[in-house]
Scaffold this motif. Structure first.
Motif, mmCIF file in Angstrom:
data_model
loop_
_atom_site.group_PDB
_atom_site.id
_atom_site.type_symbol
_atom_site.label_atom_id
_atom_site.label_comp_id
_atom_site.label_asym_id
_atom_site.label_seq_id
_atom_site.Cartn_x
_atom_site.Cartn_y
_atom_site.Cartn_z
ATOM 1 N N THR A 42 0.902 -1.257 -0.097
ATOM 2 C CA THR A 42 0.024 -0.057 -0.142
ATOM 3 C C THR A 42 0.806 1.001 0.054
ATOM 4 O O THR A 42 2.157 1.155 0.094
ATOM 5 C CB THR A 42 -0.790 0.176 1.174
ATOM 6 N N SER A 43 0.075 2.596 -0.009
ATOM 7 C CA SER A 43 0.824 3.700 0.073
ATOM 8 C C SER A 43 1.329 4.186 1.254
ATOM 9 O O SER A 43 1.734 5.272 1.563
ATOM 10 C CB SER A 43 0.097 4.746 -0.815
ATOM 11 N N THR A 44 0.916 3.633 2.271
ATOM 12 C CA THR A 44 0.933 4.213 3.822
ATOM 13 C C THR A 44 2.399 3.868 4.115
ATOM 14 O O THR A 44 3.348 3.070 3.815
ATOM 15 C CB THR A 44 -0.032 3.243 4.807
ATOM 16 N N PHE A 45 2.804 5.003 5.070
ATOM 17 C CA PHE A 45 4.054 5.003 5.764
ATOM 18 C C PHE A 45 4.145 4.451 7.179
ATOM 19 O O PHE A 45 5.192 4.588 7.810
ATOM 20 C CB PHE A 45 4.425 6.413 5.648
ATOM 21 N N GLY A 46 2.965 3.974 7.381
ATOM 22 C CA GLY A 46 2.760 3.436 9.022
ATOM 23 C C GLY A 46 1.501 2.899 9.175
ATOM 24 O O GLY A 46 0.523 3.176 8.679
ATOM 25 N N ILE A 47 1.642 2.111 10.588
ATOM 26 C CA ILE A 47 0.398 1.307 10.661
ATOM 27 C C ILE A 47 -0.094 1.504 12.125
ATOM 28 O O ILE A 47 1.180 1.792 12.987
ATOM 29 C CB ILE A 47 0.160 -0.025 10.512
ATOM 30 N N ARG A 48 -1.205 1.618 12.622
ATOM 31 C CA ARG A 48 -1.516 1.493 14.217
ATOM 32 C C ARG A 48 -2.000 0.115 14.532
ATOM 33 O O ARG A 48 -2.631 -0.307 13.531
ATOM 34 C CB ARG A 48 -2.575 2.594 14.457
ATOM 35 N N TYR A 49 -1.742 -0.355 15.578
ATOM 36 C CA TYR A 49 -2.408 -1.759 16.083
ATOM 37 C C TYR A 49 -2.576 -1.597 17.436
ATOM 38 O O TYR A 49 -2.249 -0.931 18.411
ATOM 39 C CB TYR A 49 -1.331 -2.809 15.513
ATOM 40 N N GLN A 50 -3.670 -2.510 17.876
ATOM 41 C CA GLN A 50 -4.236 -2.869 18.931
ATOM 42 C C GLN A 50 -4.748 -4.157 19.273
ATOM 43 O O GLN A 50 -5.151 -4.802 18.462
ATOM 44 C CB GLN A 50 -5.227 -1.635 19.378
ATOM 45 N N LYS A 51 -4.745 -4.434 20.495
ATOM 46 C CA LYS A 51 -4.973 -5.961 20.847
ATOM 47 C C LYS A 51 -6.477 -6.041 21.154
ATOM 48 O O LYS A 51 -7.048 -4.991 21.806
ATOM 49 C CB LYS A 51 -4.307 -6.150 21.996
ATOM 50 N N TYR A 52 -7.082 -7.055 20.671
ATOM 51 C CA TYR A 52 -8.309 -7.319 21.032
ATOM 52 C C TYR A 52 -8.749 -8.555 21.577
ATOM 53 O O TYR A 52 -7.905 -9.481 21.315
ATOM 54 C CB TYR A 52 -9.556 -7.103 19.734
ATOM 55 N N ASN A 53 -9.582 -8.769 22.397
ATOM 56 C CA ASN A 53 -10.102 -9.914 22.763
ATOM 57 C C ASN A 53 -11.087 -10.705 22.036
ATOM 58 O O ASN A 53 -11.789 -9.768 21.338
ATOM 59 C CB ASN A 53 -10.474 -9.849 24.426
ATOM 60 N N ARG A 54 -11.237 -12.092 21.845
ATOM 61 C CA ARG A 54 -12.157 -12.622 21.123
ATOM 62 C C ARG A 54 -12.734 -13.665 21.811
ATOM 63 O O ARG A 54 -11.940 -14.577 22.302
ATOM 64 C CB ARG A 54 -11.366 -13.087 19.649
ATOM 65 N N VAL A 55 -14.220 -13.911 21.195
ATOM 66 C CA VAL A 55 -14.727 -14.913 21.834
ATOM 67 C C VAL A 55 -15.382 -15.721 20.612
ATOM 68 O O VAL A 55 -16.139 -15.082 19.819
ATOM 69 C CB VAL A 55 -15.996 -14.622 22.730
ATOM 70 N N THR A 56 -15.557 -17.021 20.439
ATOM 71 C CA THR A 56 -15.910 -17.697 19.362
ATOM 72 C C THR A 56 -16.677 -18.752 19.756
ATOM 73 O O THR A 56 -16.540 -19.339 20.589
ATOM 74 C CB THR A 56 -14.779 -18.065 18.269
ATOM 75 N N LEU A 57 -17.652 -19.361 19.028
ATOM 76 C CA LEU A 57 -18.501 -20.393 19.217
ATOM 77 C C LEU A 57 -17.776 -21.607 18.613
ATOM 78 O O LEU A 57 -16.781 -21.296 17.670
ATOM 79 C CB LEU A 57 -19.924 -20.429 18.456
ATOM 80 N N SER A 58 -17.757 -22.682 19.728
ATOM 81 C CA SER A 58 -17.028 -23.890 18.921
ATOM 82 C C SER A 58 -17.989 -24.249 17.685
ATOM 83 O O SER A 58 -19.104 -24.140 17.673
ATOM 84 C CB SER A 58 -16.975 -24.877 20.109
ATOM 85 N N ARG A 59 -17.134 -24.915 16.868
ATOM 86 C CA ARG A 59 -18.008 -25.101 15.557
ATOM 87 C C ARG A 59 -17.826 -26.641 15.148
ATOM 88 O O ARG A 59 -16.731 -27.354 15.489
ATOM 89 C CB ARG A 59 -17.329 -24.337 14.457
ATOM 90 N N LYS A 60 -18.927 -26.977 14.256
ATOM 91 C CA LYS A 60 -18.688 -28.543 13.941
ATOM 92 C C LYS A 60 -19.449 -28.229 12.587
ATOM 93 O O LYS A 60 -20.435 -27.581 12.458
ATOM 94 C CB LYS A 60 -19.692 -29.216 14.798
ATOM 95 N N PHE A 61 -19.011 -29.090 11.637
ATOM 96 C CA PHE A 61 -19.623 -28.927 10.189
ATOM 97 C C PHE A 61 -20.460 -30.419 9.689
ATOM 98 O O PHE A 61 -19.698 -31.421 10.303
ATOM 99 C CB PHE A 61 -18.499 -28.732 9.204
#
Length: 137
Positions: free
Chosen positions: A57-76
């Motif tokens: 990309t054309s950017t000269f920098g990025i910002r980042y941050q930490k997130y917590n995540r909750v997910t469902l257990s899954r089965k197909f």
């Protein structure tokens, strides 16, 4: 940066393991319009995605941050509907089924092959889902 690059970038980021990628229209300093790119990824992939974004990309920098995540257990599982077998994703929370959704690509293929709307396909499959997992339609 040309907006055409975003299409290529989305594909590359997903192929490299991004959990999700999205953009938002924003205004930056001096009221300049811009596009904010957000990439959700695992913590150990931060360096990989930083390099991709800075390189592609054309950017000269990025910002980042930490997130917590909750997910469902899954089965197909395959279920049978009037169009044949379709894969569904079953989402569990505390060992209880709370969500069952058909796989999009399979629904899209059914709609194309049967020359019907994808909404009709979803409605038909959702009735099969309700009959199997929840209650009768």
């Amino acid at each position: 940066m040309s907006s055409e690059i975003f299409s290529y970038l989305y594909e590359k980021l997903i192929e490299e393991g991004a959990l999700d990628v999205y953009t938002e229209s924003i205004y930056m300093k001096k009221n300049r319009p811009a596009i904010k790119l957000s990439v959700l990824c695992e913590k150990n992939d931060l360096d990989k995605f930083t390099e991709i974004i800075l390189t592609e990309t054309s950017t000269f920098g990025i910002r980042y941050q930490k997130y917590n995540r909750v997910t469902l257990s899954r089965k197909f599982e395959k279920i049978n509907c009037k169009y044949g077998d379709v894969t569904v994703k079953i989402g569990y929370y505390k060992d209880k089924i709370i969500k069952v959704t058909p796989e999009y690509e399979e629904c899209k293929n059914i709609a194309k092959n049967a020359n019907i709307s994808i909404k009709f396909v979803y409605d038909s499959i959702n009735c099969s889902i309700k009959n199997k997992f929840f209650f009768s339609c």
